[in-house]
Motif scaffolding. Sequence first.
Motif, PDB file in Angstrom:
ATOM      1  N   ARG A 104       0.535  -1.737  -0.404  1.00  0.00           N
ATOM      2  CA  ARG A 104      -0.068   0.138  -0.336  1.00  0.00           C
ATOM      3  C   ARG A 104       0.827   1.467   0.200  1.00  0.00           C
ATOM      4  N   ARG A 105       2.138   1.044   1.019  1.00  0.00           N
ATOM      5  CA  ARG A 105       2.920   2.649   1.141  1.00  0.00           C
ATOM      6  C   ARG A 105       3.374   2.275  -0.698  1.00  0.00           C
ATOM      7  N   ARG A 106       4.003   1.509  -1.550  1.00  0.00           N
ATOM      8  CA  ARG A 106       4.121   1.737  -2.832  1.00  0.00           C
ATOM      9  C   ARG A 106       3.064   2.342  -3.428  1.00  0.00           C
ATOM     10  N   GLY A 107       1.898   2.125  -3.242  1.00  0.00           N
ATOM     11  CA  GLY A 107       1.023   2.791  -3.804  1.00  0.00           C
ATOM     12  C   GLY A 107       0.448   1.691  -5.488  1.00  0.00           C
ATOM     13  N   TYR A 108       0.514   0.442  -4.656  1.00  0.00           N
ATOM     14  CA  TYR A 108       0.161  -0.817  -5.681  1.00  0.00           C
ATOM     15  C   TYR A 108      -1.168  -1.166  -5.518  1.00  0.00           C
ATOM     16  N   ARG A 109      -1.756  -1.397  -6.641  1.00  0.00           N
ATOM     17  CA  ARG A 109      -3.244  -1.826  -6.732  1.00  0.00           C
ATOM     18  C   ARG A 109      -3.894  -3.008  -6.254  1.00  0.00           C
ATOM     19  N   ARG A 110      -2.616  -3.724  -6.292  1.00  0.00           N
ATOM     20  CA  ARG A 110      -3.224  -5.314  -6.504  1.00  0.00           C
ATOM     21  C   ARG A 110      -2.000  -6.134  -5.548  1.00  0.00           C
ATOM     22  N   LEU A 111      -2.046  -7.176  -5.052  1.00  0.00           N
ATOM     23  CA  LEU A 111      -0.713  -7.978  -4.973  1.00  0.00           C
ATOM     24  C   LEU A 111      -1.527  -9.123  -5.333  1.00  0.00           C
ATOM     25  N   SER A 112      -0.511 -10.368  -5.689  1.00  0.00           N
ATOM     26  CA  SER A 112      -0.788 -11.864  -6.488  1.00  0.00           C
ATOM     27  C   SER A 112       0.637 -12.768  -5.811  1.00  0.00           C
ATOM     28  N   LEU A 113      -0.192 -14.016  -5.702  1.00  0.00           N
ATOM     29  CA  LEU A 113       0.948 -15.323  -5.358  1.00  0.00           C
ATOM     30  C   LEU A 113       0.482 -16.410  -5.733  1.00  0.00           C
ATOM     31  N   ALA A 129      -6.834 -16.390   2.256  1.00  0.00           N
ATOM     32  CA  ALA A 129      -7.999 -16.141   2.510  1.00  0.00           C
ATOM     33  C   ALA A 129      -8.753 -15.114   3.422  1.00  0.00           C
ATOM     34  N   LYS A 130      -7.731 -15.597   4.333  1.00  0.00           N
ATOM     35  CA  LYS A 130      -8.830 -14.431   5.401  1.00  0.00           C
ATOM     36  C   LYS A 130      -8.216 -13.185   5.497  1.00  0.00           C
ATOM     37  N   TYR A 131      -7.149 -12.867   4.715  1.00  0.00           N
ATOM     38  CA  TYR A 131      -7.163 -11.331   4.790  1.00  0.00           C
ATOM     39  C   TYR A 131      -7.535 -11.149   3.509  1.00  0.00           C
ATOM     40  N   GLY A 132      -8.706 -11.438   2.567  1.00  0.00           N
ATOM     41  CA  GLY A 132      -9.618 -11.047   1.439  1.00  0.00           C
ATOM     42  C   GLY A 132      -8.706 -11.852   0.593  1.00  0.00           C
ATOM     43  N   PHE A 133      -7.678 -12.533   0.233  1.00  0.00           N
ATOM     44  CA  PHE A 133      -7.051 -12.451  -1.687  1.00  0.00           C
ATOM     45  C   PHE A 133      -8.208 -13.781  -1.616  1.00  0.00           C
ATOM     46  N   ARG A 134      -7.894 -13.630  -3.266  1.00  0.00           N
ATOM     47  CA  ARG A 134      -9.367 -14.967  -3.632  1.00  0.00           C
ATOM     48  C   ARG A 134      -8.146 -15.309  -5.183  1.00  0.00           C
ATOM     49  N   GLU A 135      -8.732 -16.415  -5.257  1.00  0.00           N
ATOM     50  CA  GLU A 135      -8.856 -17.488  -6.202  1.00  0.00           C
ATOM     51  C   GLU A 135      -8.743 -16.420  -7.347  1.00  0.00           C
ATOM     52  N   THR A 136      -7.130 -16.804  -8.749  1.00  0.00           N
ATOM     53  CA  THR A 136      -7.829 -15.699  -9.814  1.00  0.00           C
ATOM     54  C   THR A 136      -7.082 -16.705 -10.555  1.00  0.00           C
ATOM     55  N   PRO A 146      -2.074 -27.341 -12.766  1.00  0.00           N
ATOM     56  CA  PRO A 146      -3.120 -27.738 -11.571  1.00  0.00           C
ATOM     57  C   PRO A 146      -2.274 -28.280 -10.318  1.00  0.00           C
ATOM     58  N   HIS A 147      -1.273 -27.530 -10.313  1.00  0.00           N
ATOM     59  CA  HIS A 147      -0.203 -27.792  -8.820  1.00  0.00           C
ATOM     60  C   HIS A 147      -0.097 -26.387  -7.941  1.00  0.00           C
ATOM     61  N   SER A 148      -0.507 -25.762  -9.210  1.00  0.00           N
ATOM     62  CA  SER A 148       0.061 -23.868  -8.521  1.00  0.00           C
ATOM     63  C   SER A 148      -1.776 -23.276  -8.265  1.00  0.00           C
ATOM     64  N   VAL A 149      -2.218 -22.528  -7.507  1.00  0.00           N
ATOM     65  CA  VAL A 149      -3.215 -21.833  -6.951  1.00  0.00           C
ATOM     66  C   VAL A 149      -2.478 -20.265  -6.994  1.00  0.00           C
ATOM     67  N   PHE A 150      -3.881 -19.862  -7.868  1.00  0.00           N
ATOM     68  CA  PHE A 150      -3.140 -18.323  -8.110  1.00  0.00           C
ATOM     69  C   PHE A 150      -4.141 -17.926  -7.304  1.00  0.00           C
ATOM     70  N   MET A 151      -3.796 -16.121  -6.115  1.00  0.00           N
ATOM     71  CA  MET A 151      -4.782 -15.718  -5.584  1.00  0.00           C
ATOM     72  C   MET A 151      -4.619 -14.338  -6.068  1.00  0.00           C
ATOM     73  N   THR A 152      -5.303 -13.060  -5.652  1.00  0.00           N
ATOM     74  CA  THR A 152      -4.560 -12.069  -5.492  1.00  0.00           C
ATOM     75  C   THR A 152      -5.743 -10.963  -4.728  1.00  0.00           C
ATOM     76  N   LEU A 153      -5.604  -9.621  -4.182  1.00  0.00           N
ATOM     77  CA  LEU A 153      -5.855  -8.877  -3.623  1.00  0.00           C
ATOM     78  C   LEU A 153      -5.761  -7.408  -3.937  1.00  0.00           C
ATOM     79  N   GLU A 154      -7.156  -7.019  -4.170  1.00  0.00           N
ATOM     80  CA  GLU A 154      -7.341  -5.646  -4.983  1.00  0.00           C
ATOM     81  C   GLU A 154      -7.076  -4.701  -3.822  1.00  0.00           C
ATOM     82  N   LEU A 155      -5.952  -3.851  -3.872  1.00  0.00           N
ATOM     83  CA  LEU A 155      -5.805  -2.942  -2.255  1.00  0.00           C
ATOM     84  C   LEU A 155      -5.859  -1.519  -2.993  1.00  0.00           C
ATOM     85  N   ALA A 156      -6.539  -1.352  -3.485  1.00  0.00           N
ATOM     86  CA  ALA A 156      -7.308  -0.118  -4.404  1.00  0.00           C
ATOM     87  C   ALA A 156      -9.302   0.317  -3.191  1.00  0.00           C
TER      88      ALA A 156
END
Length: 156
Positions: A104-113, A129-136, A146-156
């Motif tokens: 957030r300090r850097r101004g990112y609008r999204r954080l993914s993993l 998921a507890k912190y609001g990340f959703r699968e994407t 199939p061995h990966s789960v992608f998640m993202t959180l909108e920070l804006a």
Amino acid sequence: MTSTIDIQNGDLTDERVLRLLADHLDDMFATSPAESVHALDVSALAASGVTFWTIADGDDVLGCVALKELDPEHGELKSMRTDAAARGRGLGARLLEHVLAESRRRGYRRLSLETGSQDFFAPARALYAKYGFRETGPFGDYALDPHSVFMTLELA
């Protein structure tokens, strides 16, 4: 004696940090096929565009996390690890909160993993998921796996 949990820039030459990272990579390769392991090695963690932190209690390095800039508005959470002996103390949440604040300090609008789909990674997926990340779907240079789960959180 009171313990003091501290998050600071990680020293990639510190033997304690190198052991933690080696354990991390060992677990990744033990739970996922090699082509599905996306963990960063020490040289990748030292690259420009990547910031690496450790969490310690006194002289004990208990965990680490990295933040990779994908573009000026999008960061990627990388190399989040808590030492097996220190799990259950809320250190993963502290590391995640640190990266969220920095994003957030850097101004990112999204954080993914990207994390694994296996049961071994279920606690990590639950924390995210507890912190609001959703699968994407895949982001950046990732491909559907199939061995990966992608998640993202909108920070804006």
